[in-house]
Design a protein around this motif. Structure first.
Motif, PDB file in Angstrom:
ATOM      1  N   ASP A  52       0.841  -1.195   0.000  1.00 33.97           N
ATOM      2  CA  ASP A  52       0.000   0.000   0.000  1.00 33.97           C
ATOM      3  C   ASP A  52       0.877   1.246   0.000  1.00 33.97           C
ATOM      4  OD1 ASP A  52      -2.277   1.855   0.687  1.00 33.97           O
ATOM      5  OD2 ASP A  52      -3.277  -0.084   0.872  1.00 33.97           O
ATOM      6  N   ASN A  66      -5.884   6.165  -4.999  1.00 29.48           N
ATOM      7  CA  ASN A  66      -6.235   5.847  -3.606  1.00 29.48           C
ATOM      8  C   ASN A  66      -6.581   4.365  -3.505  1.00 29.48           C
ATOM      9  OD1 ASN A  66      -9.300   5.446  -3.412  1.00 29.48           O
ATOM     10  ND2 ASN A  66      -9.197   7.384  -4.536  1.00 29.48           N
ATOM     11  N   SER A  67      -6.717   3.912  -2.287  1.00 28.84           N
ATOM     12  CA  SER A  67      -6.896   2.473  -2.058  1.00 28.84           C
ATOM     13  C   SER A  67      -8.183   1.937  -2.654  1.00 28.84           C
ATOM     14  CB  SER A  67      -6.941   2.181  -0.556  1.00 28.84           C
ATOM     15  OG  SER A  67      -5.694   2.341   0.025  1.00 28.84           O
ATOM     16  N   GLU A  68      -9.248   2.714  -2.544  1.00 34.19           N
ATOM     17  CA  GLU A  68     -10.531   2.203  -3.024  1.00 34.19           C
ATOM     18  C   GLU A  68     -10.470   1.955  -4.522  1.00 34.19           C
ATOM     19  OE1 GLU A  68     -14.060   4.836  -3.158  1.00 34.19           O
ATOM     20  OE2 GLU A  68     -15.160   3.142  -2.291  1.00 34.19           O
ATOM     21  N   VAL A 110     -10.362  12.132  -2.573  1.00 35.42           N
ATOM     22  CA  VAL A 110     -10.242  10.708  -2.240  1.00 35.42           C
ATOM     23  C   VAL A 110     -11.548  10.210  -1.623  1.00 35.42           C
ATOM     24  CG1 VAL A 110      -9.034   9.021  -0.803  1.00 35.42           C
ATOM     25  CG2 VAL A 110      -7.734  10.799  -1.998  1.00 35.42           C
ATOM     26  N   HIS A 111     -12.065  10.953  -0.656  1.00 32.31           N
ATOM     27  CA  HIS A 111     -13.314  10.556   0.018  1.00 32.31           C
ATOM     28  C   HIS A 111     -14.463  11.491  -0.335  1.00 32.31           C
ATOM     29  CE1 HIS A 111     -11.502   7.581   2.811  1.00 32.31           C
ATOM     30  NE2 HIS A 111     -10.429   8.332   2.668  1.00 32.31           N
ATOM     31  N   ASP A 128      -5.241  13.952   2.810  1.00 32.48           N
ATOM     32  CA  ASP A 128      -5.267  13.998   1.342  1.00 32.48           C
ATOM     33  C   ASP A 128      -4.844  15.379   0.852  1.00 32.48           C
ATOM     34  OD1 ASP A 128      -6.293  11.433   1.476  1.00 32.48           O
ATOM     35  OD2 ASP A 128      -8.353  12.168   1.566  1.00 32.48           O
ATOM     36  N   ASP A 182       2.015   3.280   3.162  1.00 37.56           N
ATOM     37  CA  ASP A 182       0.885   4.199   3.122  1.00 37.56           C
ATOM     38  C   ASP A 182       0.530   4.761   4.496  1.00 37.56           C
ATOM     39  OD1 ASP A 182      -1.413   5.378   1.626  1.00 37.56           O
ATOM     40  OD2 ASP A 182      -2.470   4.286   3.199  1.00 37.56           O
ATOM     41  N   HIS A 188       1.283   8.642   5.558  1.00 38.30           N
ATOM     42  CA  HIS A 188       0.239   9.631   5.864  1.00 38.30           C
ATOM     43  C   HIS A 188       0.536  10.440   7.128  1.00 38.30           C
ATOM     44  CE1 HIS A 188      -2.743   8.898   2.826  1.00 38.30           C
ATOM     45  NE2 HIS A 188      -2.921   7.629   3.142  1.00 38.30           N
ATOM     46  N   HIS A 209      -1.335  10.764  -0.873  1.00 38.59           N
ATOM     47  CA  HIS A 209      -0.900   9.892  -1.966  1.00 38.59           C
ATOM     48  C   HIS A 209      -0.293  10.754  -3.079  1.00 38.59           C
ATOM     49  CE1 HIS A 209      -4.432   7.107  -0.637  1.00 38.59           C
ATOM     50  NE2 HIS A 209      -3.446   7.117   0.229  1.00 38.59           N
TER      51      HIS A 209
END
Ligand SMILES: O=C(O)[C@@H](CO)OP(=O)(O)O
Ligand SMILES: [Mn+2]
Ligand SMILES: [Mn+2]
Length: 559
Positions: free
Chosen positions: A28, A80-82, A139-140, A171, A430, A434, A501
């Motif tokens: 990650d 991003n992870s999603e 990201v979110h 982010d 990751d 962060h 990221h």
């Protein structure tokens, strides 16, 4: 689909054999950047990842992990992870939440759907509450989407609006919360000029308030509930701007971890608790860090913390966050329909799968991998193991995290002979990246590399195959740069730490004794991305990928 001749059966690969165990390792936040002192992967001792890169150039390559390659609105969007794990698992590029919300707002369709019509019923007598991450990180959530929704809802009858903000700093740059609050305050004051009673009602830092994930720490969600729903918090302020400025002045304060606060009126009363008859929208489009709050808002039976008061509300998510749980049941924008994922194909073709990470990334290799679907695809063929993460700490304090434990589980799964695919996420680059702590991130990268070694050694022992990749960049660049790539300085002359990221590509490396000797990366795919990995993994299991999957990265030379 039956009428179109659809079949779950994957054709045999013409050249590649079946029956070789395949380890799929996702590092990650592990991108590829120029070597300098802010590249923690470069600074760290990472002999294993270095040898994959330098040892076999035809079996190591870079792929895109950001922007349109993973279904994000533009190539200015970091990965991003999603979206990364969705692409890795699904093998195709789906327009992701950020883009779907943009489209629904631009066309106005968001206001025509069942979700908006449902909350609209509260506009006459109740308050509209908007809860979510306040930044332009993308990201979110995104600030401009919140702004459009505020405008659209007020034009369509919302008379009383309360915004419950979560400050970011993860982010986006730490400290940027102040500017975002100023922007939002100015928007809300414009609404007030139009006679709409609109205010920020509560807030807190995203990592300390509300946005936990995968049930790592319900206290985080409870802190948010108390402030947002009950109107109770340890800190009370007259305005959100005063709140963030004051709380940021505390030693070691950080946008990600600001304590919860509520805004109070002159008599000291919270201006925006959630009451019977109100409407609530969780404005994040991304799923993982909204699922827990969605459960608290929606479930009648709920025992994760004492909600004290459960108002009768009309609740919608920006999107539906969990396709299996159908949570929340109502939403403004339909999520991407990520179906026929590689995981589903492979179990249906007999591939026994083991997936593992620690709590903070567990859903990445299960839920995201399977197209935002919780639970097993086929309990008889899969085992998912979650190693409990540390909670209540920032990960620079324990940068090795559970990498070793994850690797040992993967090793044992490989050696057991019970699985055809062993899939893990190693979170270090990751999660520690962060925190913005460069030294700790170097330790984190070394730990991840050591974990890879344990897994590759096991692959060696069982005659298997490995595919090592990442979901997006993070640890490889820890400084904000200007367009020319030079580090930017802050007012006091220090470098501006990049906690987010990046837009950089990530490696894909394949190898192992079970890999057919003729396999090498193709060079006829110009700009491959993470979505090309799924077909590649199917090939490594001896299958051809479905025709609509992004093409495989590998070919088998004649020999
Ligand atoms: O922590 C998170 O929620 C995001 C950053 O906002 O990181 P990742 O996409 O790697 O999970
Ligand atoms: Mn990630
Ligand atoms: Mn991350």
């Amino acid at each position: 689909m039956a009428s179109s001749g659809f079949s779950w059966t994957l054709p045999d690969h013409p050249k590649l054999p079946k029956g070789k165990p395949v380890a799929v390792v996702v590092l990650d936040g592990w991108g590829e950047a120029n070597a300098d002192q802010y590249n923690c992967i470069h600074v760290a001792q990472t002999p294993v990842m270095d040898s994959l890169k330098n040892g076999a150039p035809e079996k190591w390559r870079l792929v895109k992990a950001h922007g349109t390659a993973v279904g994000l609105p533009s190539d200015d969007d970091m990965g991003n992870s999603e979206v990364g794990h969705n692409a890795l698992g699904a093998g195709r590029i789906f327009a992701q939440g950020a883009k779907l919300v943009d489209r629904a707002l631009a066309s106005g369709k968001i206001y025509e759907g069942d979700g908006f019509n449902y909350i609209k019923e509260s506009f006459e007598n109740g308050t509209l509450h908007l809860i979510g991450l306040l930044s332009d990180g993308g990201v979110h959530s995104r600030l401009d989407q919140l702004q459009l929704l505020l405008k659209g809802a007020s034009e369509r009858g919302a008379k009383r609006i309360r915004v419950h903000i979560l400050t970011d700093g993860r982010d986006v740059l730490d400290g940027s919360s102040v500017g975002f609050v100023e922007t939002l305050e100015s928007d809300l004051s414009q609404l007030r000029e139009k006679g709409i009673d609109a205010q920020i009602a509560s807030g807190g830092g995203r990592m300390y308030v509300t946005m936990d994930r995968y049930e790592n720490d319900w206290d985080v969600v409870k802190r948010g509930w108390d402030a947002q729903v009950l109107g109770e918090a340890p800190h009370k302020f007259k305005s959100a701007l005063e709140a963030v400025k004051t709380l940021r002045a505390e030693p070691n304060a950080n946008d990600q971890y600001l304590p919860p606060f509520v805004i109070v009126d002159d008599s000291g009363k919270a201006v925006g608790p959630v009451l019977d008859g109100d409407a609530v929208v969780t404005i994040n489009f991304r799923a993982d860090r909204m699922v827990m709050l969605a459960k608290a808002l929606e479930y009648a039976d709920f025992d994760k913390f004492d909600r004290v008061r459960v108002p009768k509300i009309r609740y919608v998510g920006m999107l539906q966050y969990d396709g299996e749980l159908k949570l929340p049941s109502r939403y403004l924008v339909s999520p991407p329909e990520i179906e026929r994922t590689s995981g589903e194909y492979l179990v249906k073709n007999g591939i026994r799968t083991f997936a593992c990470s620690e709590t903070v990334k567990f859903g990445h290799v299960t839920f995201f991998w399977n197209g935002n679907r919780s639970g097993y695809l086929d309990e008889t063929k899969e085992e998912y193991v979650e190693i409990p993460s540390d909670s209540g700490i920032t990960f620079n304090v324990a940068p090795k995290m559970k990498a070793l434990e994850i690797a040992e589980k993967a090793r044992d799964a490989l050696l057991s002979g019970k699985f055809d695919q062993v899939r893990v996420n190693l979170p270090n680059g990751d999660m520690v990246g962060h925190t913005g702590d460069i030294e700790a991130t170097v330790v984190a990268c070394k730990a991840a590399d050591e974990a890879v070694k344990i897994i590759l050694d096991a692959v060696e022992q069982v005659g298997g195959i490995y595919l090592v990749t990442a979901d997006h960049g993070n640890a490889e660049d820890m400084v904000k740069r200007n367009k020319a790539g030079k580090p930017l300085l802050d007012k006091s002359g220090g470098i501006q730490i990049l906690t987010s990221h990046t837009l950089l590509p990530v490696p894909v490396a394949i190898g192992g004794p079970g890999l057919h000797p003729g396999v090498k990366f193709r060079n006829d795919i110009q700009t491959p991305g993470l979505a090309n990995v799924a077909a590649t993994v199917m090939n490594l299991h001896g299958f051809e990928a479905p025709a609509d999957y992004e093409p495989t990265l590998i070919e088998v030379a004649h020999n």
